[in-house]
Motif scaffolding. Structure first.
Motif, PDB file in Angstrom:
ATOM      1  N   PHE A  37       0.848  -1.186   0.000  1.00 46.39           N
ATOM      2  CA  PHE A  37       0.000   0.000   0.000  1.00 46.39           C
ATOM      3  C   PHE A  37       0.880   1.231   0.000  1.00 46.39           C
ATOM      4  CE2 PHE A  37      -2.776  -3.165   2.000  1.00 46.39           C
ATOM      5  CZ  PHE A  37      -3.871  -3.042   1.197  1.00 46.39           C
ATOM      6  N   ASP A  38       1.501   1.451  -1.099  1.00 45.18           N
ATOM      7  CA  ASP A  38       2.335   2.638  -1.198  1.00 45.18           C
ATOM      8  C   ASP A  38       1.656   3.668  -2.091  1.00 45.18           C
ATOM      9  OD1 ASP A  38       2.608   1.423  -3.590  1.00 45.18           O
ATOM     10  OD2 ASP A  38       4.774   1.196  -3.521  1.00 45.18           O
ATOM     11  N   ILE A  39       2.393   4.634  -2.505  1.00 45.95           N
ATOM     12  CA  ILE A  39       1.859   5.751  -3.265  1.00 45.95           C
ATOM     13  C   ILE A  39       1.359   5.349  -4.648  1.00 45.95           C
ATOM     14  CG2 ILE A  39       4.010   6.554  -4.268  1.00 45.95           C
ATOM     15  CD1 ILE A  39       2.368   9.292  -3.093  1.00 45.95           C
ATOM     16  N   THR A  40       1.916   4.276  -5.203  1.00 44.05           N
ATOM     17  CA  THR A  40       1.491   3.855  -6.536  1.00 44.05           C
ATOM     18  C   THR A  40       0.045   3.371  -6.514  1.00 44.05           C
ATOM     19  OG1 THR A  40       2.396   1.661  -6.205  1.00 44.05           O
ATOM     20  CG2 THR A  40       3.795   3.269  -7.312  1.00 44.05           C
ATOM     21  N   LEU A  41      -0.361   2.791  -5.427  1.00 40.84           N
ATOM     22  CA  LEU A  41      -1.759   2.356  -5.319  1.00 40.84           C
ATOM     23  C   LEU A  41      -2.675   3.568  -5.366  1.00 40.84           C
ATOM     24  CD1 LEU A  41      -3.895   0.141  -4.806  1.00 40.84           C
ATOM     25  CD2 LEU A  41      -3.542   0.579  -2.378  1.00 40.84           C
TER      26      LEU A  41
END
Length: 141
Positions: free
Chosen positions: A4-8
């Motif tokens: 669940f990082d920024i790309t999600l």
């Protein structure tokens, strides 16, 4: 495992942006086109129903006119037949009167001939009776 990082979050935002863009560019115009087609189809359907109703009315009027023409023709035919019967009756009566007159004329001619023959024979009765008496007696009178 899921990260669940920024790309999600970028993917979610990107999906939302594409959804709004696609909705504005593709989905709404297609839906408007479909609505317009539906309205035109309903209008054409109503116009078709109206034309069918007018065609049925025209057909009924035509059939009614045809029935009236047939009844007038039948009445006229019967009137002509009655007139022909009346004319036939007049012709037959005239022919009957003419035949009766001809018969009376011929009968009167025959009666006149019979009467003239009777007068001619009555004038010769004495001559015939004398000739018969002489033949029966065998001698001259």
């Amino acid at each position: 495992m899921l990260n669940f990082d920024i790309t999600l979050w970028a993917t979610i935002v990107e999906a939302l942006i594409f959804t709004f863009i696609l909705n504005a560019v593709l989905i709404r115009p297609v839906m408007r086109t479909l609505e317009e087609r539906k309205r035109r189809f309903e209008g054409l359907q109503a116009e078709t129903q109206e034309l069918l109703a007018r065609a049925e009315e025209s057909l009924k009027a035509y059939e009614q006119g045809l029935a009236e023409a047939r009844s007038r023709a039948a009445a006229e035919r019967e009137a002509l037949k009655a007139k022909a019967r009346e004319e036939e009756k007049k012709i037959l009566e005239a022919a009957s009167r003419e035949a009766e007159a001809y018969k009376e004329k011929v009968l009167s001619e025959i009666r006149a001939q019979i009467e003239s023959a009777r007068k001619a024979l009555s004038a010769q009765v004495e001559v015939f009776s004398r000739a018969m008496a002489e033949k029966i007696l065998g001698r001259a009178l």
